[in-house]
Scaffold this motif. Sequence first.
Motif, PDB file in Angstrom:
ATOM      1  N   ASN A   1      -6.900   0.745  -1.045  1.00 58.52           N
ATOM      2  CA  ASN A   1      -6.484   0.590   0.345  1.00 58.52           C
ATOM      3  C   ASN A   1      -5.300   1.459   0.742  1.00 58.52           C
TER       4      ASN A   1
ATOM      5  N   HIS B   1     -10.580  -4.261  -6.092  1.00 56.84           N
ATOM      6  CA  HIS B   1     -10.879  -4.790  -4.763  1.00 56.84           C
ATOM      7  C   HIS B   1     -10.339  -6.205  -4.582  1.00 56.84           C
TER       8      HIS B   1
ATOM      9  N   ASN C   1       0.814  -1.225   0.000  1.00 51.68           N
ATOM     10  CA  ASN C   1       0.000   0.000   0.000  1.00 51.68           C
ATOM     11  C   ASN C   1       0.848   1.277   0.000  1.00 51.68           C
TER      12      ASN C   1
ATOM     13  N   GLN D   1      -0.225  -3.715   3.778  1.00 52.39           N
ATOM     14  CA  GLN D   1      -1.434  -3.720   4.587  1.00 52.39           C
ATOM     15  C   GLN D   1      -1.280  -4.675   5.762  1.00 52.39           C
TER      16      GLN D   1
END
Length: 298
Positions: free
Chosen positions: A31, A46, A22, A83
């Motif tokens: 994100n 997604h 990210n 993430q």
Amino acid sequence: MLFKIASVAALVSSVAAHMAMNEPCPRFSPNCATQPQLPAGQSYNHNIKDPIAYDGPVFMSDVPWPQPVASWTAGQPVTVGFQADGAAHGGGHCQFAISYDNGKTAAIVHKVMEHCFFNDPLDSNTAEVLKYTFTLPADIPASSNAQFIWIWTNAVGYRELYTGISDITITNSGGSKSYTGKSAIYPNHAGYDTIPAFNGDYTTGLSLYDNAPNVTITSSGYIAEQLSNKKPISSRISEPSSSNSSETSSASPKAPSSTSTDSETPSSTALSVNPTSDQSTDGECEPGTLKLLYDHEN
């Protein structure tokens, strides 16, 4: 019944949620802390945490962000982040690379081998390390249209490949025109060797990275011709590795004691597909070597 359904749903979700970069923000990730406006006709991805399809493209998108998501300086520290809610699959091997031709050719600028996302070997899905800071090589050429690439081969579980590609700018006050380093490789993908599950041996597959060919990249692009058979090197991402797939450790295996986080030391001479091949002195290349032509623009 409702409890059972909820439990199964949670299990499926935990299995599907793998590690994802990210920072710098990969293409069309929803994100990141911030991201540019989406290009026309594109939507947020997604499924950014999914593994790469075995016989598909090695990146989820070949369309760049309309603006760079990070500005880096050659010779200075840079940070790559991930993430916190992804399954880390016991770690594995991570490559960090720079490209100037939308990922067709990428040179390694940093590696975290053996147990990426962990401080020590650990058969766990919960990552301990979510950021890596390393120094960008001083001879990385400047460009307003560069790509940063992350490639991960997991230690535990199904044999999969995970990647991320981010659009960045690079400045370099030294005026370097090229950088030579190990070529990025894509294990567990069609045309490349499969690295088996580590089963506690974190040296598994290291020889594939050690034996990867050197490659030279420039901010004006990279086109290469494999003179032995006239195939364009742009097909590299679907070409087999020159390493023997039966090798699962380096020539001198080491005990899995601490994480290896080595920046690549570029070679100024080796440009061959076979790292042991040398260029001939008359300007022609021996079979299996690469002839480099630079004809793209920033």
